[in-house]
Design a protein around this motif. Structure first.
Motif, PDB file in Angstrom:
ATOM      1  N   ILE A 144      -5.453  -1.623   2.022  1.00 31.27           N
ATOM      2  CA  ILE A 144      -6.009  -0.979   1.412  1.00 31.27           C
ATOM      3  C   ILE A 144      -7.330  -2.139   1.185  1.00 31.27           C
ATOM      4  CG2 ILE A 144      -5.970  -0.190  -0.698  1.00 31.27           C
ATOM      5  CD1 ILE A 144      -3.130   0.920  -0.361  1.00 31.27           C
TER       6      ILE A 144
ATOM      7  N   ASP B 154     -10.284  -0.046  -0.205  1.00 33.30           N
ATOM      8  CA  ASP B 154     -10.929  -0.015  -1.442  1.00 33.30           C
ATOM      9  C   ASP B 154      -9.781   1.492  -1.665  1.00 33.30           C
ATOM     10  OD1 ASP B 154     -11.925   0.263  -3.371  1.00 33.30           O
ATOM     11  OD2 ASP B 154     -13.886   0.886  -2.432  1.00 33.30           O
TER      12      ASP B 154
ATOM     13  N   GLN C 125      -1.755  -1.136  -4.076  1.00 30.28           N
ATOM     14  CA  GLN C 125      -3.226  -2.109  -4.559  1.00 30.28           C
ATOM     15  C   GLN C 125      -3.684  -2.953  -3.284  1.00 30.28           C
ATOM     16  OE1 GLN C 125      -0.860  -5.714  -6.598  1.00 30.28           O
ATOM     17  NE2 GLN C 125       0.380  -4.154  -7.186  1.00 30.28           N
ATOM     18  N   ARG C 126      -4.534  -3.784  -3.945  1.00 29.51           N
ATOM     19  CA  ARG C 126      -5.859  -2.772  -3.291  1.00 29.51           C
ATOM     20  C   ARG C 126      -5.421  -4.612  -2.534  1.00 29.51           C
ATOM     21  NH1 ARG C 126      -8.520  -0.590  -6.879  1.00 29.51           N
ATOM     22  NH2 ARG C 126     -10.174   1.077  -6.917  1.00 29.51           N
ATOM     23  N   GLU C 127      -5.932  -4.795  -1.688  1.00 27.69           N
ATOM     24  CA  GLU C 127      -5.867  -6.176  -0.631  1.00 27.69           C
ATOM     25  C   GLU C 127      -4.838  -6.336  -0.149  1.00 27.69           C
ATOM     26  OE1 GLU C 127      -8.981  -8.069  -0.013  1.00 27.69           O
ATOM     27  OE2 GLU C 127      -9.639  -6.235  -1.041  1.00 27.69           O
TER      28      GLU C 127
END
Lengths: 415, 348
Positions: free
Chosen positions: A31, A33, A361-363
């Motif tokens: 993910i 963004d 969550q991002r990343e």
């Protein structure tokens, strides 16, 4: 690993406090963004998620898996991205070799991820400790004795001490097998009328009380699987308030059905733990809504012959991977569960219990499901992907149709 | 959430006739009375020199007993023979492995022999109901006892006994004494008695043998036998199985007899004209004193002879319900076929 942008989705993640129309950009499985709807910038292929809900993928704390290929695919279609397999699978998960066989089969199936739960005791016999540390090293996410009894409290104490030494999560079921002896359903008016041997509430609560006292003594991080009694929820709540490292879940069947559903001797409703009273069901729903309880599928596929028998002679269990999410969304639709409580209980809380990354969550690798929350859906024997057709909701009008599932960054299902 | 096949309705045809006899629960007062009236009429045929009536002539009845029984099985056999049916007795020991498969396989094999009626006894509650749902339409199932759930023909012969000896069931106070917990007879009796208008049904025994949920069935619970027997019209004693001691439900036969055995002194607390019943076989000196079992208030042996008449009645009624249902179905199908013919005729 998949690359995709979900557009115009109603993204709900209570762990991030997120509940808004958004785009989610996924690149190479991660993910990248989460933006306001229509604000994402990417050249990715798009998936129009308009009027659909995007939630973190379901994490099933307890399923009995015999056929890895069919069941992980059924899970993917059901929005389940991670599936904890109880150690009483076809090959007992009691040696590192068996753990790796399971992992290989899961990798080959290349669908939703299977997380093996190792055996607490050798051959699940409840007498001698399994090689707990080796099982953890081999990749077991936790250790349990499935629903097999550990009758000797001293053995249980030693298990807890040993697990604490190596910082392992253990999963217990609360059942005093002497008190539940020969029992086949909840002890109450229906059991008496049908002449089926009852399992009293005290068979669960007495065992739970003893186990909680041992947790207090040993400090062992313990998860209580498939609680069925309202009283047990209060006991877990009190233990958590006291600061004990405990968590618990309830099987979806116990949120949806009661002992009265056994009326008619329908062997589909022969399950362990037993379906209890409406009062218990209400207390369990409240436990989910206030965040005390996680929800598991407690999926147990049975072939037709195993269920085609008089109630007491039939094998226990329901096939639920395909329908678990729809069942929860149906309870949301009826106003019995809050939507954010469902997401918490079937994804965020299980992730925290297992020590996995929770939420969107991002990343992080994408674990998510796109679902039409209010779509009418009705399952039939042919529409179930699980090898078990012993579903309690065949032909029932339910809510919620899964459109897309991402597990560990891979697209594993698309309607 | 979901509602399933109502076990009490599986035994009825669409127009409310008996087609299986699985439980007394949920049957109307009219239907139960019809069974008793028909049984009454069969009692007179039994007293004749030629006892047979041709109601089941040409039909094949299979006694399918997964549990041992001598009396129930032989009364069913006699009942079938007196209805002029062909009867096959099968004693099937319960297989230890894959019970369900054995049951299904047995059924399929027997159906292949074109049987018309199964009389089933099985150790699992719900077995007769299960079989009724699985068999080919047109085959009647008579429950001769399933686990702890129901033993409806025994209950109906008990109703017949009460009616013949007390004149009616309405307004009577009945005490059922002993191991209520394990008793399919008691459950079936309570349903029938409540439907037929008994004034009060008391269940008497220690808390280990009398589930508190019996009150949900409409029975009043007495742990003290003297209080429970006071002013009752009918006393039904239940057999005490020896294994209740090893299951830690009771300390000893001696203590049980002292507290719950029926003696002349305890029986004196009931109404002077009270009758004493027992589904048998009796344990003399365990639940009932010989002086009472053989005494003038005892109707225990009458129960056995009424048993044949009651079984004849339910077998005749269920078979006729099945025949009527099949007839209605085939009429409906032929009407349907007629319609099709007309339509295709019109097309041509």
């Amino acid at each position: 690993m998949s690359t995709l942008t979900l557009t115009h989705a109603q993204v709900l993640d209570p762990s991030l406090g997120l509940n808004q129309l958004s785009d989610i950009v996924i690149e190479y499985g991660f993910i990248i963004d989460i933006t306001a709807a229509g604000k994402s910038i990417s050249t990715n292929p798009e998936f129009n998620a308009e009027k659909a809900l995007v939630i973190p993928g379901l994490i099933d704390l307890s399923a009995h898996i015999h056929n890895i290929a069919s069941e992980t695919v059924a899970a993917a279609k059901g929005g389940i991205t991670h599936l904890c397999a109880q150690p009483n699978s076809r090959q007992l998960i009691d040696t590192p070799a068996n753990v790796s066989l399971l992992q290989q089969a899961s990798a080959k199936a290349n669908s939703s991820r299977l997380l093996p739960i190792g055996a607490l005791t050798q051959k699940l016999a409840g007498d001698q400790l399994a090689n707990m540390h080796s099982l953890k090293q081999a990749g077991c996410i936790a250790l349990s004795n499935a629903r097999e009894p550990i009758k000797n409290a001293l053995v249980l104490r030693r298990i807890m001490e040993y697990a604490t030494t190596h910082d392992m999560l253990i999963m217990l079921t609360a059942e005093d097998c002497d008190l539940s002896a020969n029992g086949i359903m909840h002890e109450g008016p229906t059991a008496n009328r049908l002449g089926l041997t009852g399992i009293a509430e005290v068979a669960e609560t007495a065992a739970l009380a003893q186990q909680l006292l041992l947790v207090e003594l040993t400090g062992c991080r313990s998860h209580f699987s498939q609680l069925s009694c309202g009283r047990s929820v209060s006991m877990i709540r009190a233990a958590q308030a006291q600061g004990l490292p405990v968590s618990a879940d309830v099987a979806i069947a116990n949120l949806m059905f009661t002992d009265e559903d056994v009326d008619g001797f329908d062997s589909t409703f022969n399950v362990q733990p037993p379906l209890r009273s409406e009062k218990d069901r209400q207390a369990l729903l409240a436990g989910v809504n206030d965040g005390v309880l996680a929800i598991c599928s407690n999926h147990q596929a049975q072939d037709i012959a195993a269920k085609k028998a008089p109630f007491a002679a039939a094998e226990p269990g329901m096939s639920l991977l395909d329908t678990w999410l729809s069942m929860m969304l149906t309870l949301v639709n009826k106003g019995e569960l809050d939507l954010s409580a469902v997401v918490n209980a079937s994804s965020i809380l299980p992730a925290k219990i297992l020590g996995l990354k929770a939420g969107l969550q991002r990343e992080q690798l994408a674990n998510l499901v796109v679902v039409k929350q209010d779509a009418d859906i009705c399952y039939s024997i042919d529409s179930l992907l699980s090898s078990g057709k012993n579903s309690p909701v065949l032909g029932e009008p339910l809510k919620g149709e899964v459109k897309l599932t991402f597990s560990a960054g891979r697209e594993v299902y698309r309607a | 959430m979901t509602r399933h096949s109502d076990p009490t309705q599986v035994q009825l045809t669409a127009d409310g006739r008996l087609k299986h006899f699985l439980t007394t629960e949920g049957l109307s007062k009219e239907l139960l009375t019809e069974i008793l009236d028909l049984a009454d009429s069969f009692i007179s045929t039994q007293e004749r020199a030629v006892k047979k009536v041709p109601l089941l002539r040409g039909k094949t009845v299979v006694n399918l007993f997964f549990e041992n029984s001598t009396r129930t099985r032989s009364t069913f056999e006699l009942a079938a023979k007196r209805l002029s049916a062909d009867i096959l007795n099968l004693d099937i020991a319960r297989s230890a492995t894959s019970k369900g498969e054995t049951l299904m396989d047995t059924l399929w094999n027997l159906e292949a022999m074109y049987s018309d009626m199964f009389v089933v006894r099985h150790a699992d509650s719900g077995a007769a109901h299960f079989i009724a749902e699985q068999v080919t339409p047109g085959v009647a199932i008579i429950n001769a006892g399933d686990g702890r759930h129901a033993h409806p023909t025994q209950a109906m012969l008990d109703m017949l006994t009460i009616r013949r000896h007390k004149g009616k069931i309405e307004g009577q106070t009945i005490a059922i004494v002993g191991d209520i917990l394990h008793s399919r007879v008691a459950r079936s009796q309570i349903h029938a008695l409540k439907t037929l208008g008994a004034k009060e049904v008391r269940v008497i025994g220690p808390a280990t043998l009398v589930p508190k949920e019996m009150k949900d069935l409409g029975a009043s619970i007495y742990c003290n036998m003297e209080k429970g027997l006071t002013d009752v019209d009918v006393v039904i004693m239940l057999r005490l199985q020896k294994e209740r001691m090893s299951d830690a439900l009771l300390p000893s036969e001696g203590e049980y007899f002292k507290l719950y055995g029926l003696t002349e002194a305890k029986l004196a607390l009931a109404k002077a004209d009270a009758i004493v019943m027992h589904p048998g076989p009796i344990n003399r000196g365990v639940e009932i004193d010989s002086a009472v079992a053989d005494g003038k208030q005892s109707v225990i042996l009458n129960q056995v002879s009424y048993g044949i008449a009651v079984r004849m009645a339910v077998m005749a009624m269920a078979m006729s319900g099945q025949v009527a249902e099949q007839q209605a179905l085939s009429n409906k199908n032929s009407e349907h076929d007629d319609t099709k013919t007309t339509i295709s005729g019109a097309t041509v």
